[in-house]
Structure formats: structure tokens, C-alpha cells
Write a protein that holds these residues in place. Structure first.
Motif, PDB file in Angstrom:
ATOM      1  N   VAL A  85     -13.309   4.408   0.343  1.00 52.36           N
ATOM      2  CA  VAL A  85     -12.786   5.164  -0.799  1.00 52.36           C
ATOM      3  C   VAL A  85     -13.493   4.771  -2.097  1.00 52.36           C
ATOM      4  O   VAL A  85     -13.146   5.274  -3.160  1.00 52.36           O
ATOM      5  CB  VAL A  85     -11.262   4.962  -0.950  1.00 52.36           C
ATOM      6  N   ASN A  86     -14.474   3.883  -2.001  1.00 53.84           N
ATOM      7  CA  ASN A  86     -15.187   3.448  -3.195  1.00 53.84           C
ATOM      8  C   ASN A  86     -16.336   4.388  -3.544  1.00 53.84           C
ATOM      9  O   ASN A  86     -16.788   5.177  -2.709  1.00 53.84           O
ATOM     10  CB  ASN A  86     -15.724   2.027  -3.002  1.00 53.84           C
ATOM     11  N   SER A 131     -11.149   1.063   3.164  1.00 52.43           N
ATOM     12  CA  SER A 131     -10.113   2.088   3.282  1.00 52.43           C
ATOM     13  C   SER A 131      -8.909   1.437   3.935  1.00 52.43           C
ATOM     14  O   SER A 131      -8.879   1.229   5.155  1.00 52.43           O
ATOM     15  CB  SER A 131     -10.590   3.275   4.127  1.00 52.43           C
ATOM     16  N   ARG A 132      -7.936   1.106   3.134  1.00 46.58           N
ATOM     17  CA  ARG A 132      -6.741   0.464   3.678  1.00 46.58           C
ATOM     18  C   ARG A 132      -5.954   1.434   4.567  1.00 46.58           C
ATOM     19  O   ARG A 132      -5.183   0.990   5.418  1.00 46.58           O
ATOM     20  CB  ARG A 132      -5.865  -0.068   2.550  1.00 46.58           C
ATOM     21  N   ILE A 158     -15.417  -7.578   4.799  1.00 43.61           N
ATOM     22  CA  ILE A 158     -14.574  -6.418   4.558  1.00 43.61           C
ATOM     23  C   ILE A 158     -14.163  -6.403   3.089  1.00 43.61           C
ATOM     24  O   ILE A 158     -14.670  -7.189   2.294  1.00 43.61           O
ATOM     25  CB  ILE A 158     -13.318  -6.431   5.466  1.00 43.61           C
ATOM     26  N   TYR A 159     -13.253  -5.512   2.740  1.00 40.40           N
ATOM     27  CA  TYR A 159     -12.777  -5.452   1.363  1.00 40.40           C
ATOM     28  C   TYR A 159     -12.005  -6.729   0.996  1.00 40.40           C
ATOM     29  O   TYR A 159     -11.498  -7.443   1.856  1.00 40.40           O
ATOM     30  CB  TYR A 159     -11.900  -4.214   1.162  1.00 40.40           C
ATOM     31  N   ALA A 160     -11.927  -7.009  -0.299  1.00 33.65           N
ATOM     32  CA  ALA A 160     -11.223  -8.200  -0.783  1.00 33.65           C
ATOM     33  C   ALA A 160      -9.732  -8.112  -0.451  1.00 33.65           C
ATOM     34  O   ALA A 160      -9.110  -7.062  -0.614  1.00 33.65           O
ATOM     35  CB  ALA A 160     -11.417  -8.355  -2.286  1.00 33.65           C
ATOM     36  N   LEU A 161      -9.170  -9.228   0.019  1.00 29.89           N
ATOM     37  CA  LEU A 161      -7.777  -9.271   0.461  1.00 29.89           C
ATOM     38  C   LEU A 161      -6.926 -10.165  -0.432  1.00 29.89           C
ATOM     39  O   LEU A 161      -7.432 -10.997  -1.188  1.00 29.89           O
ATOM     40  CB  LEU A 161      -7.695  -9.797   1.897  1.00 29.89           C
ATOM     41  N   GLU A 162      -5.628  -9.985  -0.289  1.00 32.22           N
ATOM     42  CA  GLU A 162      -4.685 -10.919  -0.886  1.00 32.22           C
ATOM     43  C   GLU A 162      -4.685 -12.209  -0.058  1.00 32.22           C
ATOM     44  O   GLU A 162      -5.096 -12.227   1.107  1.00 32.22           O
ATOM     45  CB  GLU A 162      -3.277 -10.316  -0.899  1.00 32.22           C
ATOM     46  N   GLU A 163      -4.182 -13.284  -0.641  1.00 33.26           N
ATOM     47  CA  GLU A 163      -4.186 -14.581   0.041  1.00 33.26           C
ATOM     48  C   GLU A 163      -3.415 -14.532   1.357  1.00 33.26           C
ATOM     49  O   GLU A 163      -3.879 -15.055   2.381  1.00 33.26           O
ATOM     50  CB  GLU A 163      -3.601 -15.638  -0.890  1.00 33.26           C
ATOM     51  N   PRO A 194     -17.835   2.675 -10.394  1.00 31.76           N
ATOM     52  CA  PRO A 194     -17.067   3.467 -11.352  1.00 31.76           C
ATOM     53  C   PRO A 194     -15.649   3.799 -10.921  1.00 31.76           C
ATOM     54  O   PRO A 194     -14.800   4.096 -11.767  1.00 31.76           O
ATOM     55  CB  PRO A 194     -17.900   4.749 -11.509  1.00 31.76           C
ATOM     56  N   ALA A 195     -15.374   3.780  -9.618  1.00 29.66           N
ATOM     57  CA  ALA A 195     -14.035   4.142  -9.141  1.00 29.66           C
ATOM     58  C   ALA A 195     -13.786   3.517  -7.784  1.00 29.66           C
ATOM     59  O   ALA A 195     -14.706   3.158  -7.053  1.00 29.66           O
ATOM     60  CB  ALA A 195     -13.889   5.665  -9.063  1.00 29.66           C
ATOM     61  N   GLY A 196     -12.515   3.378  -7.457  1.00 31.78           N
ATOM     62  CA  GLY A 196     -12.121   2.787  -6.182  1.00 31.78           C
ATOM     63  C   GLY A 196     -11.624   1.369  -6.361  1.00 31.78           C
ATOM     64  O   GLY A 196     -11.834   0.745  -7.414  1.00 31.78           O
ATOM     65  N   PRO A 197     -10.961   0.824  -5.369  1.00 26.21           N
ATOM     66  CA  PRO A 197     -10.412  -0.541  -5.470  1.00 26.21           C
ATOM     67  C   PRO A 197     -11.466  -1.596  -5.791  1.00 26.21           C
ATOM     68  O   PRO A 197     -11.170  -2.590  -6.451  1.00 26.21           O
ATOM     69  CB  PRO A 197      -9.797  -0.775  -4.082  1.00 26.21           C
ATOM     70  N   LYS A 198     -12.692  -1.369  -5.335  1.00 25.59           N
ATOM     71  CA  LYS A 198     -13.739  -2.361  -5.562  1.00 25.59           C
ATOM     72  C   LYS A 198     -14.134  -2.470  -7.029  1.00 25.59           C
ATOM     73  O   LYS A 198     -14.834  -3.411  -7.425  1.00 25.59           O
ATOM     74  CB  LYS A 198     -14.971  -2.028  -4.710  1.00 25.59           C
TER      75      LYS A 198
END
Length: 366
Positions: A85-86, A131-132, A158-163, A194-198
Motif C-alpha cells: 500500500v506504499n 499490506s497488513r 517486512i514492514y516495521a512492527l510494534e514491539e 509520499p504516502a502509505g504507512p512507510k
């Protein structure tokens, strides 16, 4: 305090002024030191230090053999999904790029795993787009539980995660994390994302620390060379690695110096990074962090990777494929083109010819 604050200390730092004040005598003294400061490391990344690459190479080789022996650890990547989604400007998986999106089923994961395991490799790096919805942590966990039947070490890129999410995957069998900040310049980071969780610079920057706090065994960080000036990006990558190693001494910390490769979308890097630049980066890092790992992927061509074996490299990918399920499905779109297409067997033969030992397994979760 996190690495974000440490990185912020250098906001507005005048790299050109620092480099212009260096002399040959200063560079020689730094190369001879047993322990380098962060500014010593920066000096070895300077244009002035280009005159001393031979001296740096000799010391780097001695330090690498001293701390790692004459071995190269081999691994391979495995792409689980390419949904994303980035809107990263430089990536083939950009949400608006027109490609067939795919996500492996568990039977397909098993099929790919068996193909890879047949080569003898026991270390694997699993990757997804961000993409979660399509690749939630629960899906990645299921894949890990399947993969640990075939491999002794599983790392994630993968995408950055919570602890808590890192803790969940570690409990499932993950022992390594690779995560590239891509570019450490915060303003430029915003332009390229410019957009997306990243686009959340700080959340991504602090991801390695969250993983380290939950007990990850290895962490690999890096910048995607070509997005910004390589000397500054190499400096902030090394500073990041040093920060992590000093605060989490039980974690094995390494860096990767990937250069941009062609991909769907046709992004052209704004900064050239030559082979000589890449070598200087590796040598400077080895002198700065003698026990730090250096991973060289198949983004680099075979001839260069052969030469990098004796210049500080400790880990290399082999038999790589950057497409989802690409080993059993040749129609899947790759994230980027690889340059070194040699098989695991061919890589092993190259290492033996140089007097090095390929290592397929150096860790097993009990």
C-alpha cells in the motif's frame, strides 16, 4: 533515548567542511588505530581516504579473518507476497505499479521451501510488501511455522512492527531482522515516501530497537545507496549499527550496502555509487566495527562479489529470486532485477577456490 535522537545530533552537520579539513597524516593515523570514533569512521568515508584504500583493505582483511575466520555465511531470500500500500518512488512493488499481485498459500510456501532446502541452505530471509490486510502478522507467523520445518534460521524483511508483534514472530521461530531505513535524511525520506504507512520515518527508524528489546538474535540495517549522497548515508548506517551494538550487546548487528537495481517503474537513482565507493564504504565500516557483519546481496554482479569476499564481507545471498513464488512460478513479477544469478553450488565453488568455507548453517533454535 532512541537512535532518532542520536541521528538528530548531526542535523545540519557540514560534511564538506569536515572532509576539507582532513589531511593524509590524519587518515594514516586513523587506519592504524585499534578503536575508531564515529568521526574517525566518517574520515575514512571521505574523498581524501580514497588515496588509502589499499592500506584500508589490508587491515580490513586481517580484522575480518581475526573475528570471522575464512568463512562466508550463505542464505537466500523468499518472497511471500507482493501486495503493498506504499508509494515508495524507487520500488517495483509501488501500489500504483501494474503487476500481478500474489500471496503464497501455505502449500505454495512448503513447495518453495523444499526447492530451497534441496540446495543445502539452512538460512532463509522471508519478505513481503507492506499490506497488513493481505500479509498480516498472523499470516507471516503461519508461514514461519511452516518454514521452520525446513530451515534452522529464519529472518524477516517486512514492514516495521510494534514491539509485541516482533515478540510474537520471535516466539514462532524468527531469529533475525533485516530492515533498511532506505535513506537517513528525514526530509528526503519524506520525498521518497509520499504516502502509505512507510512514510512514518521515526517508526521505521526505531523498528530495530523494538526487535532488539524482544530478544531478536540478529539485526541487519542499511540505506539504499543512490537515493542520497552515499558518504552521509554510509555514515548514518554505521552510526546506527554502532548504536544498536552498544545498547544491545547480545545481538549480532550487521549492515547491508545495497545499490538500486532496475525494476518495474523505471526509477533512476539521483546519485551515482561506483564500485570504488562501495568498496570504500565496506572497508571503512570494517575498521570502525571489526565484529560487525557485512551482507552483500545478488544486487551486485558476480565479478564484484568475488572480489568483495576478501574485503570484509561476511554473508552473501545465493540462488536468489525476488519474485513471489518465483522458484516454482516463472511468471511472477520480481521486485527488482538481480545481477548475480549463480546457484548455491556455484557460489560455494567460488568460495572454495578463494580459500574460503561456505557456511550453510551456523544457528539452530532449540
Amino acid at each position: 533515548m532512541s537512535y532518532y535522537e542520536e541521528r538528530s545530533k548531526y542535523n545540519g552537520f557540514n560534511f564538506d567542511s569536515f572532509f576539507n579539513n582532513l589531511t593524509d597524516d590524519v587518515i594514516r593515523k586513523i587506519i592504524a588505530r585499534n578503536r575508531l570514533s564515529v568521526l574517525d569512521y566518517l574520515a575514512l568515508l571521505s574523498p581524501r581516504a580514497e588515496l588509502f584504500l589499499e592500506e584500508m583493505a589490508q587491515r580490513a582483511q586481517r580484522l575480518t579473518v581475526q573475528h570471522f575466520g575464512r568463512v562466508i555465511f550463505l542464505y537466500t531470500p523468499m518472497y511471500l507476497a507482493n501486495y503493498c500500500v506504499n508509494q515508495c518512488l524507487y520500488c517495483g512493488f509501488h501500489v500504483h505499479n501494474r503487476l500481478e499481485r500474489k500471496k503464497l498459500t501455505l502449500p505454495e510456501v512448503e513447495r518453495e521451501a523444499k526447492i530451497i532446502a534441496a540446495t543445502g541452505l539452512k538460512h532463509i530471509l522471508v519478505l513481503t510488501g507492506e499490506s497488513r490486510q493481505q500479509s498480516p502478522v498472523s499470516y507471516i507467523k503461519e508461514c514461519v511455522e511452516e518454514l521452520k520445518k525446513h530451515f534452522t534460521s529464519i529472518s524477516i524483511e517486512i514492514y516495521a512492527l510494534e514491539e509485541a508483534e516482533y515478540a510474537e514472530l520471535i516466539s514462532a521461530g524468527v531469529d533475525g531482522l533485516t530492515i533498511y531505513q532506505e535513506i537517513y535524511d528525514e526530509e528526503e525520506y519524506a520525498r521518497f515516501h509520499p504516502a502509505g504507512p512507510k512514510s512514518n520515518y521515526r517508526f521505521r527508524l526505531e523498528a530495530p530497537e523494538r526487535a532488539c528489546r524482544t530478544g531478536i538474535r540478529t539485526v541487519n540495517v542499511g540505506a539504499l545507496l543512490g537515493l542520497g549522497g552515499w558518504r552521509a548515508e554510509a555514515f548514518f548506517t554505521g552510526l546506527h549499527a554502532d548504536y544498536l551494538q552498544s545498547r544491545f550487546p547480545d545481538v549480532e548487528v550487521s549492515i547491508s550496502p545495497p545499490r538500486i537495481r532496475p525494476h518495474l517503474g523505471g526509477f533512476q537513482p539521483e546519485f551515482d555509487v561506483s564500485d570504488k565507493n562501495l568498496v570504500q564504504y565496506m572497508l571503512a565500516f570494517r575498521l570502525f566495527m571489526p565484529r560487525g557483519g557485512i551482507t552483500i546481496s545478488t544486487r551486485e554482479r558476480a565479478e564484484l562479489r568475488d572480489r568483495l569476499v576478501k574485503l570484509g564481507a561476511t554473508k552473501m545471498s545465493a540462488g536468489s529470486c525476488t519474485a513471489v513464488g518465483g522458484r516454482s512460478n516463472q511468471e511472477s513479477t520480481a521486485q527488482f532485477e538481480i545481477s548475480d544469478e549463480r546457484s548455491v553450488k556455484e557460489m560455494a565453488e567460488m568460495l572454495y577456490a578463494q580459500g574460503y568455507q561456505p557456511v550453510y548453517k551456523d544457528w539452530q533454535l532449540i
